[in-house]
Design an enzyme around this catalytic site. Structure first.
Site, PDB file in Angstrom:
ATOM      1  N   ALA A   1       0.831  -1.208   0.000  1.00 14.70           N
ATOM      2  CA  ALA A   1       0.000   0.000   0.000  1.00 14.70           C
ATOM      3  C   ALA A   1       0.859   1.250   0.000  1.00 14.70           C
ATOM      4  CB  ALA A   1      -0.940  -0.021   1.202  1.00 14.70           C
TER       5      ALA A   1
ATOM      6  N   ASP B   1      -0.356  -8.599  -3.582  1.00 14.72           N
ATOM      7  CA  ASP B   1      -0.532  -7.426  -2.718  1.00 14.72           C
ATOM      8  C   ASP B   1      -0.587  -6.134  -3.519  1.00 14.72           C
ATOM      9  OD1 ASP B   1      -0.048  -9.419  -0.894  1.00 14.72           O
ATOM     10  OD2 ASP B   1       1.260  -8.206   0.369  1.00 14.72           O
TER      11      ASP B   1
HETATM   12  C1  MEV Z   1       2.436 -13.175   1.933  1.00 13.53           C
HETATM   13  O1  MEV Z   1       1.616 -12.028   2.178  1.00 13.53           O
HETATM   14  C2  MEV Z   1       1.736 -14.109   0.998  1.00 13.53           C
HETATM   15  C3  MEV Z   1       2.554 -15.308   0.570  1.00 13.53           C
HETATM   16  O2  MEV Z   1       1.731 -16.081  -0.294  1.00 13.53           O
HETATM   17  C4  MEV Z   1       3.824 -14.900  -0.154  1.00 13.53           C
HETATM   18  C5  MEV Z   1       3.550 -14.240  -1.497  1.00 13.53           C
HETATM   19  O3  MEV Z   1       2.530 -14.514  -2.128  1.00 13.53           O
HETATM   20  O4  MEV Z   1       4.432 -13.477  -1.942  1.00 13.53           O
HETATM   21  C6  MEV Z   1       2.926 -16.166   1.750  1.00 13.53           C
END
Ligand code: MEV
Length: 338
Positions: free
Chosen positions: A122, A164
């Protein structure tokens, strides 16, 4: 000055398995990082951070490489936060073809750091948006997602998935499978988050799952079973009415069941913890439809589904839970604030 914000996220399904090409469904949530950027006349970068679980800090440096002098806060946390901010600055300079651009940057965030809610993504997404706009360049959310991914990829030594950054830039519910990321329809999901005050070590947890998967067939099977759960969850969302004011009870009940299965499988892969398990059980006992850890695990946050106040209240009285809050699905991703 340009101010942009971007949301954090929870994984409805699929963390860890996404690293091995299985699909995952992260959802943006209404907890935001806000980055204010003012272009400078020189090539210095001055960063002030507030509310980053760091007691705040200020760092100033010159040129393109951050050489961060001593600051009066825990150095590893500052170094970690500055790594992301440096990478966002580099992406903004590149996008605007302005390698010597200098900025005054202020970061504020109400997303717990390193706790599975995509705090760094973010900050990077909002930072790239604000810095490029300040230089007169307007990138689309997709372009910001791509640049933010490159920034995270660099900082995390090639370990980052696109989940993310894409989710934070685009908002809403997202489907990620390898390099293929898209937004998907979802009704307003009533998320409740429990936070144990800690943070897992993502690199170590991902490495742990990798070696378990190499050593044991059961772990490889567990990873592909998580993929099956994600596909079932996606089908449920695809069949739901995205314009409904509230999701129907049967949908919440089915999604919750799959969240519970997903948590059990993550636990089998060794990425849960005592505090995460306690919060998951407290959420279930308080009447949520389902609960699971979110993110890399090891500590940090759980996510539960409950439209009533019961789960939040139950979590607040759970030993090991430092904070519990509602975080509705954020339909908007990165946005200009002023
Ligand atoms: C981390 O927030 C999520 C994982 O799947 C790692 C990733 O996707 O980069 C554990």
């Amino acid at each position: 000055m340009t101010v942009s914000s971007a949301p954090g996220k929870v994984y409805l399904f699929g963390e860890h398995a996404v690293v091995y090409g299985e699909p995952a469904v992260p959802c943006a949530v209404e907890r935001r990082a806000t980055v204010s950027v003012t272009a400078r006349d020189d090539d210095h970068v001055r960063v002030r951070a507030e509310d980053l679980s760091l007691n705040g800090f200020t760092v100033e440096y010159r040129g393109s490489t951050g050489d961060h002098p001593d600051v009066d806060v825990p150095a590893p946390l500052v170094e970690a936060a500055m790594g992301y901010i440096d990478a966002a600055v580099a992406q903004a300079r590149d996008a605007a073809d302005a390698p010597d651009a200098g900025f005054d940057i202020t970061v504020e965030s109400d997303i717990p750091l390193g706790a599975g809610l995509g705090s760094s993504a973010a900050v990077v997404v909002a930072g790239i948006d604000a810095a490029t706009r300040e230089l007169g360049v307007e990138l689309s959310p997709r372009e910001i997602a791509e640049r933010a991914y490159r920034a995270e990829h660099e900082v995390q030594d090639g370990q980052a998935s696109r989940a993310d950054t894409f989710c934070s830039a685009m908002g809403g519910a997202v489907r990620v499978e390898g390099d293929d990321c898209r937004t998907i329809d979802a009704p307003p999901l009533p998320f409740v988050i429990g936070f144990d005050g800690g943070a897992g070590d993502t690199g170590a947890l991902v490495a742990g799952v990798r070696s378990l998967r190499e050593e044991y067939d059961f772990a490889a099977d567990t990873v592909s079973t998580i993929g099956d759960i994600v596909r079932r969850g996606e089908t449920l969302l695809a069949e739901a009415d995205p314009d409904a004011d509230e999701p129907p009870e049967e949908l919440l009940s089915e999604l919750g069941r799959f969240m519970n299965f997903n948590h059990g499988l993550l636990e089998a892969l060794g990425v849960s913890s005592r505090s995460l398990d306690s919060m998951v059980w407290a959420a279930r006992e308080a009447g949520s439809y389902g609960a699971k850890l979110t993110g890399a695990g090891g500590g940090g946050c759980i996510v539960a589904l409950d439209p009533t106040p019961e789960t939040q209240t139950g979590l607040q009285f759970t030993p090991g839970c430092e904070d519990a809050f509602r975080a509705e699905l954020a339909t908007e991703g990165v946005r200009l604030e002023e």
